[in-house]
Design an enzyme around this catalytic site. Sequence first.
Site, PDB file in Angstrom:
ATOM      1  N   TYR A   1     -11.175  -8.591   5.143  1.00 28.23           N
ATOM      2  CA  TYR A   1     -10.463  -7.865   4.096  1.00 28.23           C
ATOM      3  C   TYR A   1     -10.444  -8.666   2.801  1.00 28.23           C
ATOM      4  CZ  TYR A   1      -6.692  -5.484   1.648  1.00 28.23           C
ATOM      5  OH  TYR A   1      -5.947  -4.813   0.718  1.00 28.23           O
TER       6      TYR A   1
ATOM      7  N   TRP B   1     -11.311  -8.503  -1.850  1.00 25.41           N
ATOM      8  CA  TRP B   1     -12.016  -7.951  -3.006  1.00 25.41           C
ATOM      9  C   TRP B   1     -13.091  -8.942  -3.428  1.00 25.41           C
ATOM     10  CZ3 TRP B   1      -9.522  -4.158  -6.653  1.00 25.41           C
ATOM     11  CH2 TRP B   1      -8.420  -3.525  -6.071  1.00 25.41           C
TER      12      TRP B   1
END
Length: 749
Positions: free
Chosen positions: A114, A116
Amino acid sequence: MTDITDLPLTSFHWGCYRVETQDGEVTALHPFEEDPDPSPIGQGYVGVLNGPDRITAPMVRKSWLDGGPGTAGDLRGRDGFVEISWEEAEQLVAAELTRVTKTHGNESIFAGSYGWASAGRFHHAQGHLKRFLNVLGGFTKSVNTYSLAAGEVILPHVLGGAEFIYDATSWQSIIENCDLMVAFGGLPVKNAMIGQGGLGAHRTGPALLEAKAAGVEFVNVSPLRSDVMETLGADWLAPRPSTDAALMIGLAHVLLGEGLIDRAFLDRYTVGFDHFAAYLTGETDGIPKTADWASDICGLPAETIRDLARRMAQGRTMISLAWALTRQDHGEQNFWLGTVLAAMLGQIGLPGGGVGFGYGAVNTVGLERPSPRFQALPQGRNKVKTFIPVARITDMLENPGGYFDYNGKRYNFPDTRLIWWAGGNPFHHHQDLNRLRRAWARPETVIVNDWCWNSLAQHADIVLPCTTPLERNDITLSPRDPYVLMMEKVVDPAGQARDDYDIFRGIARHLGIESAYSQDRDTDSWIRWLYEKSRQSATRADIELPPFDTLRQTGWHKMPVPQAPHVMLSKFRADPELHPLRTPSGKIEIVSEKIASFGYADCPGHPTWMDPLEWLGAAQSDQLHLISNQPKNKLHSQLDHGPLSQADRVAHHEPAMIHPSDAADRGIQDGDVIRVFNDRGACLCGAILSDAIRPGVVQVSTGAWYRPDEETNLCRNGNPNVLCADKGTSKLGQGPTAHSCLVRIERLE
């Protein structure tokens, strides 16, 4: 002097920039000429691409290299690393994958990964990792997000889908039609500097100013005054943290008791209101949920609650619910109750009114934009069915074979032997980091793709150095933003760093799956293929995109946005029989019989107030409530080592905002180094005294790189997630509960 528009373009999740270089180094990032409110975050790259924290070659943890998989996992984060060649790294990883899959099966590989990473459509780290592992036979995945997992799970039960998070009524509709915007959790423009997949122009700040000029009034319901920009002149209501549900229930009681509800709307578009009304009046439990009842819980005057309810009923009201509201114990209740309030007012589906989930959370929410279906990198099929809710990683590592409840079903945790992370950092996102670190010692192997020595890379066994967006070509192609941009490589990769695609391709070659993974395309061929597929899809939606070679010459293109302002659920309101919701009843479910059937005590069948795990209503006299919100100078923990983030430090530590009265009680002055602590851990911060925070509350932004002292587990940089409880919001959503946290503070001598 060089014309700025002649400089090459690149894109990040926080915006687009023209990049200036000199002698192979990035010297400045200039805002994209189309952006009216650019983010400064990009400046964090200046000086760090070849800095001391850069990973320039494949590295292996010394104990793991000497003793093999499973050796001295407790030394992760403390052990030294040994540099090896790419050929050696590829062989090591390929051999370990073969061993683990043959001995333990593919479900023993956890690749939730997980986070960005690049805003580019092709160089999406998690996409490449998942495609690679799916070719290999699959992996255990994670579901939902740390941002608002509880909201993502509850909304399908209440409204029929989580897509309403991004389907919010547009800013233009609010500007033209709204009278009052009540922002539970605020409208933090610093958060809206971000947009998943990249963004061309920041809209939230300018839109809020346009709304103010058009006469829209604002109410900021948050312990932090800065959660709504000062120029909006918002009324500031500062309840105790984690009591928003009680406040909304008290507002609902006022609306019901004073005859301010829209009964016709409730009868036609909702189910279960009468049962909920019996809860409000106390018929079901003997406790009327009056404004006075709510006042005792949330710490606001009862008359303030009554006044707000009446004000909401006087005109067109938009109820805005911050994503942060879901990141607290029983966080599902806040999205559910906000929807119920909007339904009681009868304004759902009307221009400028109703409810919205996350105005100010990201640039996307409220943005006027087309909605094309763009092509992503195909990930293939995952043959492994095991998964975990994203915030339950420590539970998984501690309890192999154990069970967890989630959204009405019971599942088992896998026996995790190998973790692979690319494009994220669990030592930022997760809670109770000291507990995570202990559990992190259990897997036999941890592989990490990263570009700098952050806390995740330091807790790996094998580190594969990857490039940054500035060191590769890509394309920004987000279905949530109207801008399409060519991202140009502006500097060479540092040292031996490789693109994630080339990293996985090299390992795939040793496993005999290179062709299946790469489809025999190079990077440029993949970028062109993704664009052409997206262009064809856009054409079917009556959206015209230029030919690829034309886009490469012009650098960017803006798709036309719809002329009519978007109104969420307008079709449902116009004809609920023709456009029913995807709930069991086809209507808004104020009471959910399906949730009730799960029998969860921590999430019953209608919205309910339940005491949080930790809150000021049950605090000892010297405890404060910690708010660990998003930072203003970086995206999560990205670029924490950069000049922009470091310039914000107080005495080299993450700032902690404290009310002057709380500081005075503890002998703390502005600029002091303080220790913030509880039974889970401690961190060092720099004190900032301000009356823009509710007394009894301390605020420390997330994102400081976790740097624990080996003897005390105290984080020297000031990461607040060493303090936050690692507990699911409920058995329904199992989201994180970072905002339900009590701490103590003391001045450090």
